[in-house]
Design a protein around this motif. Structure first.
Motif, short mmCIF file in Angstrom:
data_model
loop_
_atom_site.label_atom_id
_atom_site.label_comp_id
_atom_site.label_asym_id
_atom_site.label_seq_id
_atom_site.Cartn_x
_atom_site.Cartn_y
_atom_site.Cartn_z
N TRP A 119 192.47 73.82 72.66
CA TRP A 119 191.37 73.21 71.90
C TRP A 119 191.02 74.07 70.70
N TYR A 123 193.26 72.23 67.93
CA TYR A 123 192.34 71.17 67.49
C TYR A 123 191.64 71.53 66.18
N LYS A 171 187.06 62.25 77.45
CA LYS A 171 186.25 63.41 77.83
C LYS A 171 185.67 63.22 79.22
N ASP A 296 193.32 67.67 74.09
CA ASP A 296 193.04 69.10 74.24
C ASP A 296 191.56 69.37 74.02
N ARG A 297 190.99 68.67 73.04
CA ARG A 297 189.56 68.81 72.78
C ARG A 297 188.74 68.33 73.98
N GLY A 300 189.20 70.83 76.75
CA GLY A 300 188.55 72.10 76.42
C GLY A 300 187.04 72.02 76.52
N GLU A 301 186.45 70.93 76.02
CA GLU A 301 185.00 70.78 76.12
C GLU A 301 184.56 70.62 77.57
#
Length: 557
Positions: A119, A123, A171, A296-297, A300-301
């Motif tokens: 991320w 990203y 997400k 990936d974002r 990662g979040e």
């Protein structure tokens, strides 16, 4: 805990510069095609070919170096995040029932936290290329043909729109997947620790069935994440292909003379048309990269939120964040203890107990006497600063135990909980608990005081098993006594049920060793053992309390 992706890192700037180099490369290629169409030979175009080669090498180096910088920066940030989480877990009270399970914490810190690296490394670079590169390409394309630029402008917003719609669900799916993974790891570690008990209760098959249910739930959530990833990729490729195809159709009909508008004051040359066609796929390339790292974002979040939750859910030890300037080197002096209107309350308990007051003289040995479940462990934990004080105060030699003084006053305490954790390692390491100031002579003296040298003489030079595998209950208690004895500077010993679950002979030996160890110190022991209580100077009988005591799970010290 904060991660800032709004400002471009050095790696992102290098990679963005590498992406912009494609503009002069495409210009050189289009120029070479135009010169070949004009009838010039290969000799006339080799400078353009050399320029394309040199720019390509420079672009590859910039992109690789930028990726290396971005990955290194992401690793450094991840190390800082892990250090913060580990510090928070170390400062959490061992008596907090809401504390994250060991398996879940290990999974989050070691495995799930790795999702933060792509991320941060990929990203951020992709996001900044999306912000800069398409605008630069549209501006250059518009200088050749306003129709081609208009087609790109119309096609571009549809991609982020659908990516955002899909990304919201991605997400949520990633958070569900990580939660299921953490729960499964926590369940597995807990059952592995109690495998011998499960075998004795013939519950292995039932445990295996529950583990399969956890694995099936993780599989379903993982497939849901993959389905969303494939959907977003399909949407991106569809609109990218449509955009490039529309530009190509326009250029083709324009060169054929069917569409004679769109250029600035005339017809595009072959070189200009080639230049526009080379830039059209590059316009969508940053969006493709963003789509590839969009998940990936999301992952990662979700991992970052998991780490944040692990820090915010725990009850911290009093004064855990205060760093001592000097190590605990004070001489052993008996401590006078005074508890004034202390409200004994477990973390998360709705109804606190009646205020409690007591006083223990310096060097006095006192037993807290009451049946099991009456709050003795909670009282000892609050005196040790393992739980916050909601009301009242605790004084040691007249000094109030609070956030500012707790770390320093704990240097004068020795703690022995009911459940002693034995980790995989040698006997000296289990006794010293990693303290650099503890010498081999001190460990030898502590093992002798606890009669541990005789019990473990056959294990000399051997490592103990994780969780104390192979040790008897009496040997584990002796190990806890040795940990207590090695704290030579402790003038107040807080001991919780040292003889619980021991046979009468072993309990008498432990009680004798404890009294001998506490000579010249203040001793406060919680017990429902009548013989141990009778051996103390005084017995304080606590009222029966409507709370169930919590059990410490940390190593005795």
């Amino acid at each position: 805990m904060a991660v800032d992706v709004r400002r471009p890192s050095a790696g992102a700037l290098w990679q963005m510069t590498a992406a912009l180099i494609w503009l002069p490369q495409a210009a050189l290629l289009a120029w070479a095609v135009q010169r070949m169409a004009d009838g010039l030979g290969v000799v006339q175009i080799w400078p353009m070919a050399a320029g394309v080669l040199l720019l390509g090498l420079l672009r590859a180096w910039l992109d690789g170096h930028g990726g290396w910088l971005a990955n290194r920066a992401a690793r450094e940030q991840l190390s800082q995040l892990r250090a913060q989480v580990v510090r928070a877990l170390g400062q959490a009270s061992p008596l907090d029932k809401a504390r994250v399970a060991s398996g879940q914490a290990a999974s989050a810190v070691v495995e799930q936290a790795e999702s933060i690296v792509p991320w941060l490394a990929r990203y951020q670079s992709a996001m900044w290329r999306v912000r800069i590169l398409p605008l630069a390409i549209v501006a250059v394309v518009a200088s050749q043909s306003w129709v081609a630029a208009l087609i790109l402008i119309v096609a571009a917003p549809l991609i982020p729109l659908f990516m955002a719609i899909v990304g919201w669900r991605a997400k949520a799916a990633s958070e569900e997947q990580m939660l299921q993974l953490g729960e499964m790891n926590a369940f597995l570690l807990d059952r592995l620790r109690g495998l011998s008990t499960l075998r004795a209760l013939q519950a292995v098959d039932m445990t295996g069935q529950r583990l399969r249910e956890h694995a099936e739930g993780l599989r379903a959530r993982t497939m849901r994440v993959l389905r969303i990833a494939f959907l977003s990729s399909a949407v991106l490729e569809l609109f990218s292909a449509l955009g490039v195809a529309m530009v190509a159709v326009y250029i083709g009909f324009h060169l054929l003379g069917t569409l004679q508008f769109g250029a600035w004051g005339g017809k595009l040359s072959l070189g200009q048309a080639m230049f526009v066609l080379l830039l059209a796929p590059a316009f969508f390339e940053p969006l493709r990269e963003l789509s590839a790292v969009w998940h990936d974002r999301a992952a990662g979040e979700a991992a970052l939120q998991t780490l944040k939750n692990m820090q915010s859910q725990s009850v911290a030890i009093v004064g855990a964040g205060v760093l001592l300037k000097d190590e605990c080197t004070a001489l052993c002096q008996p401590v006078q203890l005074r508890v004034v209107d202390l409200m004994v309350q477990a973390p998360g308990a709705q109804s606190p107990l009646a205020p409690l007051s007591l006083s223990v003289a310096s060097g006095e040995h006192v037993a807290l006497w009451s049946p099991s479940g009456s709050g003795k462990s909670l009282l000892l934990a609050q005196i040790a600063g393992l739980l916050p004080v909601q009301q009242g105060r605790i004084e040691l030699d007249g000094e109030v135990l609070d956030e500012g003084s707790a770390a320093r006053l704990r240097c004068r305490m020795g703690w022995m909980g009911q459940q002693t954790h034995v980790f995989s390692g040698s006997v000296p390491r289990n006794i010293g608990l990693g303290r650099d100031k503890v010498s081999a002579a001190q460990i030898a003296a502590a093992t002798q005081q606890a009669h541990l040298d005789e019990a473990l003489v056959s294990r000399a030079g051997m490592s103990l098993g994780e969780g104390g595998a192979g040790l008897s209950g009496g040997e584990v208690v002796r190990l806890a006594l040795a940990r207590l004895a090695v704290r030579e500077e402790a003038g107040l010993l807080l001991v919780d049920e040292p003889t619980a679950h021991l046979d009468p002979v072993t309990a008498a030996q432990i009680a004798q060793a404890l009294r001998r160890m506490a000579k010249g110190r203040t001793l406060l022991v919680a017990t429902h053992d009548a013989q141990l209580a009778a051996a103390m100077d005084r017995v304080i009988e606590l009222p029966v309390l409507p709370l169930r005591p919590l059990q410490a799970e940390e190593p005795s010290a």
